[in-house]
Scaffold this motif. Structure first.
Motif, PDB file in Angstrom:
ATOM      1  N   GLU A 113    -182.899 -28.360  70.110  1.00 38.06           N
ATOM      2  CA  GLU A 113    -182.784 -29.815  69.966  1.00 38.06           C
ATOM      3  C   GLU A 113    -181.516 -30.201  69.220  1.00 38.06           C
ATOM      4  N   ARG A 117    -178.450 -32.632  70.490  1.00 36.49           N
ATOM      5  CA  ARG A 117    -177.977 -33.765  69.692  1.00 36.49           C
ATOM      6  C   ARG A 117    -176.479 -33.644  69.385  1.00 36.49           C
ATOM      7  N   LYS A 118    -176.061 -32.435  69.073  1.00 31.56           N
ATOM      8  CA  LYS A 118    -174.641 -32.234  68.765  1.00 31.56           C
ATOM      9  C   LYS A 118    -173.784 -32.512  69.988  1.00 31.56           C
ATOM     10  N   ASN A 120    -174.455 -34.534  72.366  1.00 28.67           N
ATOM     11  CA  ASN A 120    -174.471 -35.974  72.639  1.00 28.67           C
ATOM     12  C   ASN A 120    -174.038 -36.817  71.444  1.00 28.67           C
ATOM     13  N   LYS A 122    -175.516 -37.334  68.566  1.00 25.23           N
ATOM     14  CA  LYS A 122    -176.643 -38.152  68.141  1.00 25.23           C
ATOM     15  C   LYS A 122    -177.327 -37.517  66.927  1.00 25.23           C
ATOM     16  N   PRO A 123    -176.744 -37.674  65.743  1.00 28.64           N
ATOM     17  CA  PRO A 123    -177.368 -37.088  64.548  1.00 28.64           C
ATOM     18  C   PRO A 123    -178.713 -37.730  64.246  1.00 28.64           C
ATOM     19  N   TYR A 124    -179.527 -37.016  63.488  1.00 29.32           N
ATOM     20  CA  TYR A 124    -180.830 -37.542  63.092  1.00 29.32           C
ATOM     21  C   TYR A 124    -180.646 -38.678  62.089  1.00 29.32           C
ATOM     22  N   MET A 230    -176.325 -30.598  61.838  1.00 27.54           N
ATOM     23  CA  MET A 230    -176.383 -30.121  63.220  1.00 27.54           C
ATOM     24  C   MET A 230    -175.570 -28.836  63.407  1.00 27.54           C
ATOM     25  N   GLN A 361    -187.600 -35.389  68.855  1.00 33.00           N
ATOM     26  CA  GLN A 361    -186.835 -34.942  70.020  1.00 33.00           C
ATOM     27  C   GLN A 361    -185.960 -36.056  70.585  1.00 33.00           C
ATOM     28  N   ILE A 362    -184.735 -35.704  70.930  1.00 31.93           N
ATOM     29  CA  ILE A 362    -183.787 -36.693  71.424  1.00 31.93           C
ATOM     30  C   ILE A 362    -184.257 -37.312  72.742  1.00 31.93           C
ATOM     31  N   GLU A 365    -186.461 -40.423  72.324  1.00 26.56           N
ATOM     32  CA  GLU A 365    -185.993 -41.552  71.493  1.00 26.56           C
ATOM     33  C   GLU A 365    -185.360 -42.632  72.343  1.00 26.56           C
ATOM     34  N   TYR A 367    -182.207 -45.122  71.836  1.00 24.34           N
ATOM     35  CA  TYR A 367    -181.067 -45.341  70.947  1.00 24.34           C
ATOM     36  C   TYR A 367    -180.562 -46.764  71.108  1.00 24.34           C
TER      37      TYR A 367
END
Length: 367
Positions: A113, A117-118, A120, A122-124, A230, A361-362, A365, A367
């Motif tokens: 995951e 995210r990395k 895309n 998209k950090p938490y 990440m 999980q991305i 979500e 955004y």
């Protein structure tokens, strides 16, 4: 005859259970090793089958007792054993009995995951970090109350279910007792080791002396760093010299602060990473702190808002070596009187369908 009939019935039930699934493939599990994957014909849910071979009746009896005891564990974030079966009393080479264990299986883990995210960018969010911490602290506290240690906390051993919630399995779940440190000694895999384990790893000590619960808590701190940034954080350690590179850790915390995460989160993680294992909080202390904010964590209410990089840490620069737990009471009252516990109906429950979903999980979500 009655016992024979009972065994036959159990075998039939086991076969009926497997008829609901189609065999997918052989695979390697991050913790269980070689497994066979099965997919539910209707729901497409996965399970995995792990085979064990016992060399004596006593070994078989001990394994069955262990698995039955583990099967009594009821906690939402723990992997479940779905079935165990002594396959037709088959003897192999006349001195081994085959045992099949069916376990919940999830394809995704936190490591995969993080990679998505990395990719895309998209950090938490901080809200998700607190949910992640809660979903690890709750089952680990539950295990510690039963004198069970996880033994290998890191992103690749934190699995994600279909809703993006954390699922974990302790290293001794199937009575293997092969933890992260042992895998390091055997050169099988990397692990997040505490300072006291690093020192003993340098000497290749097979049976280290340490507090395994506090070592798990240290590994949780490293896992939190990894998730926020990440990236893996193995570069914070010199495994040859057996030391923690505190300057590297400080650099990572500076990056976290620059990313806009709150001081209360930073201090929380720093306490997990205290050099002296006796100064680190216990699982129960961590859970008490989470309980204080549990309803806000669940409802994504930013209880940390007033600590968003607007207060300086009271710690010294080399806090990983010298700072005791009590120094940071302004941020984390982890050793104050036990916080009032929430009623069971108020506890976070991954099975709840009402309310706002809590996805890690991305893919789950918006955004």
């Amino acid at each position: 005859m009655g016992q024979e009939q009972s065994t036959t019935e159990k075998t039939q039930e086991y076969k009926q259970f497997l008829l609901q699934y189609s065999q997918e493939r052989e695979a390697t599990h991050p913790q269980f090793g070689s497994i066979k994957l099965f997919t539910h014909i209707q729901t497409n849910e996965y399970i995995c089958l792990k085979k064990y071979f016992t060399k004596s009746d006593k070994e078989l009896s001990n394994l069955v007792t262990h698995l039955r005891q583990r099967n009594t564990f009821e906690q939402d974030n723990l992997l479940k054993i779905l079935a165990i079966h002594q396959q037709d009393q088959i003897k192999i080479c006349s001195d081994q009995t085959s045992m099949a264990i069916i376990i919940q299986y999830y394809q995704e883990n936190l490591s995969s995951e993080i990679n998505i995210r990395k990719l895309n960018n998209k950090p938490y969010t901080e809200g998700h970090i607190w949910i992640l911490l809660q979903q690890i602290i709750d089952p680990c506290t539950y295990l510690s109350e039963r004198n069970v240690v996880h033994g290998d906390i890191k992103p690749s051993t934190l699995y994600l279910d279909e809703n993006g919630c954390i699922k974990i399995a302790e290293c001794c779940m199937l009575k293997d007792e092969i933890n992260g440190y042992s895998k390091m000694i055997l050169s099988q895999d990397k692990a997040y080791l505490s300072p006291i384990l690093l020192k003993q790893y340098k000497e290749l000590i097979v049976t280290p002396t340490h507090d395994p619960y506090k070592s798990d808590i240290y590994a949780l701190g490293l896992t939190a760093l990894s998730v926020i940034l990440m990236e893996e954080v193995y570069d914070c350690f010199d495994y040859i010299q057996g030391i923690v590179l505190t300057d590297k850790l400080e650099q990572k915390f500076n990056r976290i602060k620059q990313l806009g995460y709150s001081q209360i989160l930073i201090e929380f993680i720093k306490q997990l990473l205290l050099f002296d294992e006796q100064e680190r909080p216990s699982w129960q202390m961590l859970k008490d702190f989470i309980d204080k904010y549990r309803d806000k964590i669940y409802n994504m209410i930013p209880f940390y808002q007033s600590h968003l990089n607007n207060q300086k840490s009271p710690r010294q620069s080399n806090q990983f070596n010298i700072s005791p737990l009590g120094q940071n009471m302004i941020y984390l009252p982890l050793n104050k009187l036990q916080q009032k516990q929430f009623l069971s109906s108020q506890q976070f429950n991954t099975n709840r369908s009402e309310g706002k979903p809590k996805y890690v999980q991305i893919s789950k979500e918006n955004y």
